[in-house]
Design an enzyme around this catalytic site. Sequence first.
Site, PDB file in Angstrom:
ATOM      1  N   TYR A 173       1.249  -7.510   4.105  1.00  0.00           N
ATOM      2  CA  TYR A 173       2.426  -7.914   3.523  1.00  0.00           C
ATOM      3  C   TYR A 173       3.016  -9.042   4.068  1.00  0.00           C
ATOM      4  CZ  TYR A 173       3.235  -4.537  -0.526  1.00  0.00           C
ATOM      5  OH  TYR A 173       3.154  -3.663  -1.520  1.00  0.00           O
ATOM      6  N   LYS A 211      -8.657   3.024   6.181  1.00  0.00           N
ATOM      7  CA  LYS A 211     -10.125   2.814   5.715  1.00  0.00           C
ATOM      8  C   LYS A 211     -11.106   2.255   6.995  1.00  0.00           C
ATOM      9  CE  LYS A 211     -13.354   1.420   2.283  1.00  0.00           C
ATOM     10  NZ  LYS A 211     -13.676   2.398   1.684  1.00  0.00           N
ATOM     11  N   ASP A 218      -9.968   5.641  -0.195  1.00  0.00           N
ATOM     12  CA  ASP A 218     -10.344   5.756  -1.455  1.00  0.00           C
ATOM     13  C   ASP A 218     -10.611   7.402  -2.072  1.00  0.00           C
ATOM     14  OD1 ASP A 218     -12.368   5.864   0.488  1.00  0.00           O
ATOM     15  OD2 ASP A 218     -14.042   4.935  -0.459  1.00  0.00           O
ATOM     16  N   ASP A 232       1.902   1.531  -0.765  1.00  0.00           N
ATOM     17  CA  ASP A 232       2.516   0.963  -1.910  1.00  0.00           C
ATOM     18  C   ASP A 232       1.601   1.523  -3.083  1.00  0.00           C
ATOM     19  OD1 ASP A 232       3.930  -0.765  -3.754  1.00  0.00           O
ATOM     20  OD2 ASP A 232       2.311  -2.147  -3.827  1.00  0.00           O
ATOM     21  N   ASP A 280       2.722   5.061  -5.750  1.00  0.00           N
ATOM     22  CA  ASP A 280       2.709   5.088  -7.305  1.00  0.00           C
ATOM     23  C   ASP A 280       1.942   6.056  -7.901  1.00  0.00           C
ATOM     24  OD1 ASP A 280       4.584   2.972  -7.389  1.00  0.00           O
ATOM     25  OD2 ASP A 280       3.380   1.686  -9.075  1.00  0.00           O
TER      26      ASP A 280
HETATM   27  C1  IPM Z   1       7.604  -1.050  -3.858  1.00  0.00           C
HETATM   28  C2  IPM Z   1       7.549  -2.340  -4.718  1.00  0.00           C
HETATM   29  C3  IPM Z   1       7.545  -3.520  -3.703  1.00  0.00           C
HETATM   30  C4  IPM Z   1       6.510  -3.446  -2.706  1.00  0.00           C
HETATM   31  C5  IPM Z   1       7.809  -4.884  -4.249  1.00  0.00           C
HETATM   32  C6  IPM Z   1       8.707  -4.957  -5.408  1.00  0.00           C
HETATM   33  C7  IPM Z   1       7.797  -5.895  -3.422  1.00  0.00           C
HETATM   34  O1  IPM Z   1       6.390  -2.627  -5.094  1.00  0.00           O
HETATM   35  O2  IPM Z   1       8.781  -0.845  -3.317  1.00  0.00           O
HETATM   36  O3  IPM Z   1       6.890  -0.155  -3.862  1.00  0.00           O
HETATM   37  O4  IPM Z   1       5.331  -3.693  -2.886  1.00  0.00           O
HETATM   38  O5  IPM Z   1       6.825  -2.814  -1.427  1.00  0.00           O
HETATM   39 MN    MN Z   2       5.414  -0.626  -5.215  1.00  0.00          MN
END
Ligand code: IPM
Ligand code: MN
Length: 369
Positions: A141, A189, A221, A245, A249
């Site tokens: 990032y 990894k 993975d 990240d 999710d």
């Molecule tokens: C998160 C989001 C952010 C990230 C984006 C919006 C920059 O996806 O907070 O998980 O990638 O960190």
């Molecule tokens: Mn995210």
Amino acid sequence: MSFKITVLPGDGVGPEVCREAVRILRALSHFYNSEFRFDERPIGGAAIHSHGTPLPQSTLDACLESDAVFLGAVGAPEFDHLPPDQRPEAGLLCLRTALGGFANLRPAASFPAIADCSPLQRSRVEGADVLIVRELLGGLYFSEPRGFGQNDDYAINTMRYSTAEIERVARIAFAQAQDRRKKVTSVDKANVLETSQLWRRTVTEVAKDYPDVKLDHMYVDACAMHLISNPARFDVILTENLFGDILSDEAAAITGSLGMLGSATIGGAVDLYEPVHGSAPDIAGLGIANPLGAIASVAMLLRNSAEMPHEAADLETAIRQVLEAGHRTHDLALHSQGRAHVVGVREMGGLVEQAFVGMLDRRFAYHAV
Ligand code: IPM
Ligand code: MN
């Protein structure tokens, strides 16, 4: 007590869920006659419209002068064609850097009441309670060099980590594990990446200072697979920025909806609270967003920044009670079996507020006798 919170509603459903989060804090403020002060500022696409930049200086200054920052979401399709440094997301990334919080805590647990919302079998998610500790200020990032080649015929990003960056986030993960089930799974990894080999070596060193915590290592993975096939095996997952990240999710599948998850970013000058879900432009303005991720972030704020652990626990119980009573936002109702009472974002916020105030009332009555 006076506690200043800078509120950054941002884009999409951000303003809708922030409103419900603030409503909870106002109720608490009112109850204790204590003072949460709110200062609302633009960020992301909203700030590009009003100030021509995703993180105006005035927004940043307000954040740096506050006791905590609460953010809704950033991002809107109208900016999709822009390079990364001009997009709404750049505002959030600059804010994270400026605040300095390097450890992003993202809990994902199964709620029995909505276990059927998960695409995973109830028997697999039952009892699952994972805390992802995501490194937030390094890796792909932020590392240099980055950018497009001269003719846009190539692009480059860099994954760089120093031992100091790894060590400080590892200490947060071990400390969190000490308050939980005392297990850290470090995810990397290391079979391919040098940064991961350094990560593994450094985390192994740090672990020596936490003999009560059990450490294991896993490739990312494999972790992606185990997270959905056996989520209950995890306690704390410690990982670098991009892996965190993605895995956070994925971890939402345990709870059943991305709308349920809250997060806290700690370790810097000012702590930052935000739901894990994004701006969800497809449902923005429809009044059907799920505010529970934002409200769960309020609970994290109460625990981590406002030193109100009992109220934090009450708020988490209030969320559970509302779900157990059968109330569901649209994202949860889609998959829930049996009778669901479908509510909008405001109604859901109101129900949690009501349950929360009821609990505060009881706590107050108990202390009064
Ligand atoms: C998160 C989001 C952010 C990230 C984006 C919006 C920059 O996806 O907070 O998980 O990638 O960190
Ligand atoms: Mn995210």
